[in-house]
Design a protein around this motif. Structure first.
Motif, PDB file in Angstrom:
ATOM      1  N   UNK A 181       0.847  -1.192   0.000  1.00 27.91           N
ATOM      2  CA  UNK A 181       0.000   0.000   0.000  1.00 27.91           C
ATOM      3  C   UNK A 181       0.882   1.242   0.000  1.00 27.91           C
ATOM      4  N   UNK A 182       0.736   2.065  -1.046  1.00 28.73           N
ATOM      5  CA  UNK A 182       1.483   3.318  -1.170  1.00 28.73           C
ATOM      6  C   UNK A 182       0.549   4.465  -0.788  1.00 28.73           C
ATOM      7  N   UNK A 185       1.666  -6.326  -5.778  1.00 29.10           N
ATOM      8  CA  UNK A 185       0.318  -5.841  -6.077  1.00 29.10           C
ATOM      9  C   UNK A 185       0.181  -4.483  -5.389  1.00 29.10           C
ATOM     10  N   UNK A 186       0.220  -3.395  -6.197  1.00 32.04           N
ATOM     11  CA  UNK A 186       0.276  -2.040  -5.645  1.00 32.04           C
ATOM     12  C   UNK A 186      -1.130  -1.512  -5.386  1.00 32.04           C
ATOM     13  N   UNK A 187      -1.344  -1.015  -4.166  1.00 29.80           N
ATOM     14  CA  UNK A 187      -2.567  -0.300  -3.800  1.00 29.80           C
ATOM     15  C   UNK A 187      -2.157   1.134  -3.483  1.00 29.80           C
ATOM     16  N   UNK A 191       3.451  -1.079   4.051  1.00 29.16           N
ATOM     17  CA  UNK A 191       2.865   0.219   3.691  1.00 29.16           C
ATOM     18  C   UNK A 191       3.990   1.237   3.613  1.00 29.16           C
ATOM     19  N   UNK A 192       3.994   2.039   2.531  1.00 24.38           N
ATOM     20  CA  UNK A 192       4.864   3.226   2.508  1.00 24.38           C
ATOM     21  C   UNK A 192       3.977   4.431   2.786  1.00 24.38           C
ATOM     22  N   UNK A 215       4.263  -3.670   8.323  1.00 21.50           N
ATOM     23  CA  UNK A 215       5.556  -2.985   8.249  1.00 21.50           C
ATOM     24  C   UNK A 215       5.338  -1.640   7.555  1.00 21.50           C
ATOM     25  N   UNK A 216       5.386  -0.569   8.345  1.00 17.08           N
ATOM     26  CA  UNK A 216       5.138   0.773   7.809  1.00 17.08           C
ATOM     27  C   UNK A 216       6.473   1.469   7.586  1.00 17.08           C
TER      28      UNK A 216
END
Length: 453
Positions: free
Chosen positions: A12-13, A32-34, A54-55, A85-86
């Motif tokens: 998750x971006x 798989x980019x969200x 998550x970034x 993991x953020x």
């Protein structure tokens, strides 16, 4: 080769710049980019997709030039899914933001402008560690939900032998006495014996040391109305309450001699009389006892009746101390850490390497009770996500001094193998690498010491 059918890991971006979103989507074709551009859409994506990594750009609307919205979102993410993991990004007061983000539980931090290659390595590492932690939790859950009696968590042959003995005698109508130090799990084992016995009545426990001598007889046998001052109604004793079930007499060594006579009559005749009563009452109650005292010495000193001892001790089970159960301290510490961290809503905590070393080295005079107290305190006191030896108030190397060389060598071998098995989560190759020996040698040692992965 890569499994083409396996789903891609979800990343998750969270970034409010559409151009940067596209750049990151293009850079990470292995995931798989969200994407999300604000707190509301990010939380929705987190709930629906549960991404492992998550970034997070701290500068989000309605505070794109600050960090308040980003930190609020970080707190929400870790509350909803603590194992996420953020990876936090910011260009605003980078050092202060980095320290605050890591303290809150972020996995890593990078400063804008973004270096795609450097960020790619951080993301890959985050996915790798998340996968390892997930597998570790699965294996720990499998161990914890194993067949050990009464919810006892153990991997030590010494304790597994105890649970197998109790399982074997549970269906038989015999009295059992459990001998072991305080905090070794005597009541858990007694409850497990009751559950495995198939008896339909209740499990009733009473600590004979915790009740004044003048009240203990009434607690056990009950009393009739008016039997003594304050007896305003007829009351069943614990023996009657356990009708059809099991009565657990903890600290049986503290029962006074006059009451031992009455207890012996009950065990012989299977009838009781309440205090102040004249009517014998038949009871079908199984008795399980426990004590931390040297009961044989008490019999020899005539402070405990020999005939009562033989009635109670049809089966004697000696429970090893925690220090005599190689590998169990670390296994229990992980379980207790998860239990108390979850209860306090402080999930995601792990044991640091120095904490595991300290747990292995300490001789645990208070057994599991001491271990639980230390872990519970450490959950509260730990500053970050890792619990250290200092949080446990332990120092590595605090252990008993060796005496007999051969015995110490054998104990050291057993302890080292058990600890390595725990560290490697039962993986034989990983255990052999940790020990610096070959797999065949490890198998030979495990057979010699009756150890199982």
């Amino acid at each position: 080769m890569t499994d083409k059918t396996a789903p891609l890991p979800k990343l998750l971006v969270i970034e409010d710049d559409p151009g940067l979103q596209r750049q990151l989507r293009w850079a990470y074709d292995g995931y798989h980019i969200l994407t999300a551009g604000d707190r509301e859409s990010a939380i929705a994506a987190l709930r629906a997709e549960e991404p492992a990594v998550v970034t997070l750009d701290l500068g989000l609307p309605p505070d794109p030039d600050g960090t308040s919205e980003g930190f609020a979102l970080l707190e929400t993410i870790l509350a909803l899914k603590p194992d996420t993991k953020v990876i936090v990004a910011s260009g605003h007061g980078a050092r202060e933001s980095m320290l605050r983000a890591i303290a809150m539980g972020a996995w890593d931090f990078y400063q804008k402008p973004i270096d795609i290659d450097a960020l790619g390595l951080i993301v890959a590492r985050a996915f790798h560690v998340h996968a390892l932690e997930t597998e570790n939790q699965r294996l720990a859950a499998h161990t914890a939900s194993g067949p050990a009696l009464g919810g006892i968590i153990t991997g030590a042959p010494e304790m597994l032998k105890v649970t197998r003995t109790i399982e074997r005698v549970a269906p038989a109508d015999v009295s059992v006495i459990l001998l072991g130090a305080s905090g070794t799990g005597k009541e858990l084992l007694a409850r497990g014996l009751h559950e495995a016995s198939g008896r339909k009545g209740a499990f009733v426990a009473i600590n004979c040391a915790a009740i004044p001598e003048t009240l203990l007889e009434s607690e056990l046998f009950g009393h009739e109305k008016g039997a003594f001052t304050g007896a305003v109604k007829t009351t069943e004793g614990k023996i009657e309450q356990a009708q059809g079930g099991t009565l657990f007499l903890d600290e049986i060594g503290d029962v006074p001699l006059p009451l031992q006579v009455k207890l012996l009559r009950f065990l012989q005749e299977r009838v009781i009389e309440r205090i102040g009563g004249r009517r014998p009452i038949a009871v079908d109650t199984r008795v399980v006892c426990a004590t931390h005292q040297d009961i044989d010495a008490m019999v020899a000193a005539a402070t405990f009746r020999e005939d009562l001892y033989y009635r109670l001790a049809e089966i004697v089970v000696r429970i090893p101390a925690l220090a005599e159960r190689p590998g169990d301290a670390g296994l229990l510490a992980r379980h207790l850490l998860h239990k108390h961290a979850t209860a306090m809503k402080l999930g995601g905590k792990t044991l640091a390497a120095d904490a595991l070393d300290a747990i292995d080295a300490w001789h645990w005079p208070g057994n599991v009770r001491e271990l639980e107290n230390r872990v519970k305190r450490a959950v509260i006191m730990a500053d970050g996500k890792q619990v250290t030896a200092a949080d446990l108030d332990l120092a590595p190397g605090d252990g008993p001094e060796p005496i007999n060389l051969k015995a110490v060598r054998e104990a050291a071998d057993r302890r080292a193998i058990s600890h390595a098995l725990q560290r490697a989560e039962g993986n034989i190759s990983g255990t052999a690498r940790l020990l610096g020996i070959s797999r065949p040698t490890l198998y030979d040692l495990m057979r010699a010491y009756d150890l199982q992965p």
